[in-house]
Design a protein around this motif. Structure first.
Motif, PDB file in Angstrom:
ATOM      1  N   SER A   1      41.725  39.333  37.775  1.00  0.00           N
ATOM      2  CA  SER A   1      42.157  40.727  37.874  1.00  0.00           C
ATOM      3  C   SER A   1      41.300  41.438  38.902  1.00  0.00           C
ATOM      4  O   SER A   1      40.084  41.213  38.975  1.00  0.00           O
TER       5      SER A   1
ATOM      6  N   GLY B   1      41.984  44.926  39.305  1.00  0.00           N
ATOM      7  CA  GLY B   1      42.288  46.316  39.007  1.00  0.00           C
ATOM      8  C   GLY B   1      43.723  46.690  39.304  1.00  0.00           C
ATOM      9  O   GLY B   1      44.249  47.654  38.756  1.00  0.00           O
ATOM     10  N   GLN B   2      44.382  45.925  40.181  1.00  0.00           N
ATOM     11  CA  GLN B   2      45.788  46.160  40.511  1.00  0.00           C
ATOM     12  C   GLN B   2      46.661  44.969  40.151  1.00  0.00           C
ATOM     13  O   GLN B   2      47.739  45.128  39.593  1.00  0.00           O
ATOM     14  N   ALA B   3      46.188  43.780  40.489  1.00  0.00           N
ATOM     15  CA  ALA B   3      46.912  42.546  40.170  1.00  0.00           C
ATOM     16  C   ALA B   3      46.179  41.802  39.066  1.00  0.00           C
ATOM     17  O   ALA B   3      44.943  41.773  39.041  1.00  0.00           O
TER      18      ALA B   3
ATOM     19  N   GLY C   1      51.865  42.454  39.158  1.00  0.00           N
ATOM     20  CA  GLY C   1      51.459  42.995  40.451  1.00  0.00           C
ATOM     21  C   GLY C   1      51.018  41.907  41.403  1.00  0.00           C
ATOM     22  O   GLY C   1      49.946  41.996  42.014  1.00  0.00           O
TER      23      GLY C   1
ATOM     24  N   GLU D   1      49.920  39.527  44.204  1.00  0.00           N
ATOM     25  CA  GLU D   1      49.272  39.931  45.463  1.00  0.00           C
ATOM     26  C   GLU D   1      49.901  39.307  46.703  1.00  0.00           C
ATOM     27  O   GLU D   1      49.708  39.807  47.808  1.00  0.00           O
TER      28      GLU D   1
ATOM     29  N   GLY E   1      53.653  42.461  44.688  1.00  0.00           N
ATOM     30  CA  GLY E   1      53.787  43.528  43.705  1.00  0.00           C
ATOM     31  C   GLY E   1      54.703  43.210  42.546  1.00  0.00           C
ATOM     32  O   GLY E   1      54.871  44.035  41.647  1.00  0.00           O
TER      33      GLY E   1
END
Length: 204
Positions: free
Chosen positions: A13, A15-17, A66, A68, A102
């Motif tokens: 992780s 924080g986004q994916a 999400g 990448e 995404g």
């Protein structure tokens, strides 16, 4: 949808994916047959970040939230289950699927062994080019002539491994031709082959 009932550990992780998954021994095994260091990736509409061969065995599972990367993957041996956008499909040998940057998706292997090819694309217009090729809303791609895909794959590998002057531009051109070739399976499905080839030539 495919997630096993047991707790699935978080593997990565930023924080986004996030990626959750189950490994079985050393599998999934990823062999990077060709990759390009970041410093060698130019600012092009479409680039090739890496090519690799993957081996998965029964019980291997991934859940990506999400995602990448932007990848096209082709199953060479066996089959796997892909769940995306509330839709679950089996991807068989000789078939392809595209994973968007995404996106949320799951992959589960319920076969003794699955082998597949992965190509990761980059560039500042990669999503627009995928849309232009008619691939943005496809979960599974069934090429009528997978040997054309494999020919372009081997051309791309040769360029990435040799890294002679201008290889990034040549890889970009091969990647675009590859997207056109895959998109042909949908856009021109019911047309005679001679007309298909002529339309692809004009598009290029």
């Amino acid at each position: 949808m495919l997630e096993p009932k047991s707790s699935i550990p978080l593997l990565y992780s930023n924080g986004q994916a996030s990626t959750y998954g189950i490994n079985v021994g050393k599998y999934p095994h990823h062999a990077y047959v060709a990759d390009v260091p970041r410093k060698l990736l130019p600012e092009l509409p479409l680039t090739v970040d890496f090519c690799r061969r993957d081996e998965w065995v029964n019980g291997c599972y991934r859940k990506c939230l999400g995602y990448e990367l932007c990848t096209i993957e082709m199953v060479e041996q066996g089959s796997l289950l892909l769940a995306r956008n509330g839709n679950c499909q089996r991807i068989n040998a000789g078939e392809l699927y595209l994973l968007h940057r995404g996106s949320d998706h799951e992959v589960l292997v319920d076969q003794p062994m699955v082998k597949k090819i992965t190509i990761a694309f980059g560039g500042n217009m990669v999503e627009q080019l995928i849309d232009r090729s008619g691939l943005s809303d496809l979960n599974k791609i069934v090429p009528d002539k997978p040997e054309r895909f494999l020919r372009l794959w081997h051309e791309m590998l040769a360029e990435l491994r040799q890294r002679e002057d201008g290889f990034q531009l040549r890889c970009s051109a091969i990647a675009y031709n590859l997207l056109l070739e895959i998109g042909r399976c949908r856009i021109y499905h019911h047309m005679p082959e001679l007309i298909i080839d002529a339309m692809i030539m004009m598009d290029r």
